[in-house]
Design an enzyme around this catalytic site. Structure first.
Site, PDB file in Angstrom:
ATOM      1  N   HIS A   1      22.935 -21.794  30.945  1.00  0.00           N
ATOM      2  CA  HIS A   1      24.186 -22.386  30.445  1.00  0.00           C
ATOM      3  C   HIS A   1      24.376 -23.796  31.028  1.00  0.00           C
ATOM      4  O   HIS A   1      24.803 -24.715  30.331  1.00  0.00           O
ATOM      5  CB  HIS A   1      25.393 -21.540  30.874  1.00  0.00           C
ATOM      6  CG  HIS A   1      25.426 -20.165  30.288  1.00  0.00           C
ATOM      7  ND1 HIS A   1      25.303 -19.029  31.058  1.00  0.00           N
ATOM      8  CD2 HIS A   1      25.571 -19.740  29.010  1.00  0.00           C
ATOM      9  CE1 HIS A   1      25.394 -17.958  30.277  1.00  0.00           C
ATOM     10  NE2 HIS A   1      25.544 -18.352  29.037  1.00  0.00           N
TER      11      HIS A   1
ATOM     12  N   GLN B   1      19.597 -17.029  16.739  1.00  0.00           N
ATOM     13  CA  GLN B   1      20.979 -17.523  16.658  1.00  0.00           C
ATOM     14  C   GLN B   1      21.006 -18.980  16.178  1.00  0.00           C
ATOM     15  O   GLN B   1      21.863 -19.372  15.380  1.00  0.00           O
ATOM     16  CB  GLN B   1      21.636 -17.398  18.032  1.00  0.00           C
ATOM     17  CG  GLN B   1      23.049 -17.909  18.104  1.00  0.00           C
ATOM     18  CD  GLN B   1      23.715 -17.502  19.400  1.00  0.00           C
ATOM     19  OE1 GLN B   1      24.300 -16.446  19.495  1.00  0.00           O
ATOM     20  NE2 GLN B   1      23.615 -18.343  20.417  1.00  0.00           N
TER      21      GLN B   1
HETATM   22  P1  AMP Z   1      25.725 -16.583  25.887  1.00  0.00           P
HETATM   23  O1  AMP Z   1      26.735 -16.877  26.950  1.00  0.00           O
HETATM   24  O2  AMP Z   1      24.694 -15.588  26.294  1.00  0.00           O
HETATM   25  O3  AMP Z   1      26.350 -16.293  24.545  1.00  0.00           O
HETATM   26  O4  AMP Z   1      24.903 -17.927  25.689  1.00  0.00           O
HETATM   27  C1  AMP Z   1      25.543 -19.133  25.453  1.00  0.00           C
HETATM   28  C2  AMP Z   1      24.491 -20.171  25.139  1.00  0.00           C
HETATM   29  O5  AMP Z   1      23.593 -20.275  26.227  1.00  0.00           O
HETATM   30  C3  AMP Z   1      23.644 -19.815  23.906  1.00  0.00           C
HETATM   31  O6  AMP Z   1      23.357 -20.996  23.183  1.00  0.00           O
HETATM   32  C4  AMP Z   1      22.398 -19.255  24.534  1.00  0.00           C
HETATM   33  O7  AMP Z   1      21.248 -19.368  23.713  1.00  0.00           O
HETATM   34  C5  AMP Z   1      22.269 -20.133  25.760  1.00  0.00           C
HETATM   35  N1  AMP Z   1      21.439 -19.478  26.775  1.00  0.00           N
HETATM   36  C6  AMP Z   1      21.615 -18.242  27.297  1.00  0.00           C
HETATM   37  N2  AMP Z   1      20.621 -17.965  28.166  1.00  0.00           N
HETATM   38  C7  AMP Z   1      19.801 -19.030  28.178  1.00  0.00           C
HETATM   39  C8  AMP Z   1      18.596 -19.356  28.855  1.00  0.00           C
HETATM   40  N3  AMP Z   1      18.030 -18.526  29.705  1.00  0.00           N
HETATM   41  N4  AMP Z   1      18.030 -20.554  28.604  1.00  0.00           N
HETATM   42  C9  AMP Z   1      18.573 -21.423  27.731  1.00  0.00           C
HETATM   43  N5  AMP Z   1      19.726 -21.189  27.071  1.00  0.00           N
HETATM   44  C10 AMP Z   1      20.327 -19.999  27.274  1.00  0.00           C
END
Ligand code: AMP
Length: 286
Positions: free
Chosen positions: A41, A159
């Site tokens: 994030h 996504q």
């Molecule tokens: P989430 O809070 O899991 O809904 O993720 C929010 C954003 O962070 C989304 O765009 C995810 O794809 C991105 N994200 C989550 N985990 C990772 C990661 N390990 N590397 C890169 N982006 C991430």
């Protein structure tokens, strides 16, 4: 004495719109998250802050993208800590921590979008309605704030395609920027869900990324049947890890493929359950 500016998070989008009107900006960037922030994030917030003079980070565990009530109830939350973490990354980021009523009329329901089926494949096959929920919340955030850019991670590769399709079909103005998956030292893709694993399982979960790396090495030499067989057996022998799916698919359409064609960009997608926690990952194969 200099009065310490009390920075706060906003529960109402109307307060943010007012603030944006008074301060003005050239480029507004949005980073949608469900909180329980990790380095993945933070990379998104960093990229947004570098590219845009105003950054909004939203933290909202979106009920309509969970088909499983227990999964929704167990989703980790740490808003206070998250706000502090964002402040350290970008002290002037606008943090949106809405209550459900700022985004949904009760009861919260996903809208129905025609996304040409990209929402029905892979993860969408296994989490019915998940991407309709994702599209609903992301479209609402786009409509509320009209960001110039929105930032998403390749960890959730499908996504990104869903959001791009949503933008195209509904003629939204926002541009999408992405970052590669950020990983823990052992290779495990960072995820808010990782803290639900005990120490041993979190370490052993490196097998997920390792398996994808092996697939990448196999892809030009072995048939896809052989690769799938290898993955199935690998997880069959690991009793703590339950393979939910493994797919090799075209990167742009997510259509499943049966054999390698060097002219077509492909990715592997995997979902494994460990201690009841669903972990997903993906890798570009060529
Ligand atoms: P989430 O809070 O899991 O809904 O993720 C929010 C954003 O962070 C989304 O765009 C995810 O794809 C991105 N994200 C989550 N985990 C990772 C990661 N390990 N590397 C890169 N982006 C991430």
């Amino acid at each position: 004495m200099i009065k310490k500016l009390k920075l706060r998070n906003f529960n109402h989008s109307s307060e943010i719109l007012k603030l944006l009107k008074t301060t003005g900006y050239e480029n507004l960037g949005l980073v949608p998250t469900m909180g329980s922030l990790h380095k993945g994030h933070l990379k998104l917030i960093e990229k947004c802050s570098l590219n845009c003079d105003k950054t909004i980070v939203s933290i909202f565990v979106n009920p309509t993208q969970f088909s499983n009530k227990i999964d929704f109830a167990n989703y980790p939350q740490s808003i206070r800590k998250d706000v502090e973490t964002i402040r350290k990354t970008n002290p002037s980021a606008i943090i949106y921590t809405p209550s459900e009523s700022d985004l949904y009329t009760a009861p919260a329901k996903a809208e129905i979008f025609d996304l040409d089926g990209v929402d029905k494949l892979i993860e969408g096959k296994h989490r019915k309605g998940h991407f309709q929920g994702v599209a609903t919340i992301v479209k609402r955030l786009f409509e509320k704030f009209s960001p110039d850019y929105a930032f998403f991670g390749e960890k959730d590769y499908q996504q990104i395609l869903v959001i791009k399709k949503l933008i195209k079909k509904y003629k939204l103005k926002v541009k999408i920027e992405t970052i590669p998956t950020v990983r823990e030292k052992n290779g495990l893709a960072m995820s808010s869900r990782n803290i639900l694993l005990d120490k041993e399982s979190r370490f052993d979960a490196k097998i997920i990324y390792e398996s994808l790396c092996i697939v990448k090495r196999m892809v030009t030499k072995s048939g896809f049947d052989k690769i799938k067989d290898f993955i199935n057996k690998l997880f069959l022998f690991n009793e703590h890890f339950n393979l939910e799916y493994f797919y090799i698919a075209e990167s742009c359409s997510l259509k499943e493929l049966e054999s390698f064609n060097p002219k077509i960009k492909i990715r592997a997608f995997i979902c494994v359950k460990v201690q009841g926690v669903r972990l997903i990952d993906n890798i570009a194969l060529n």
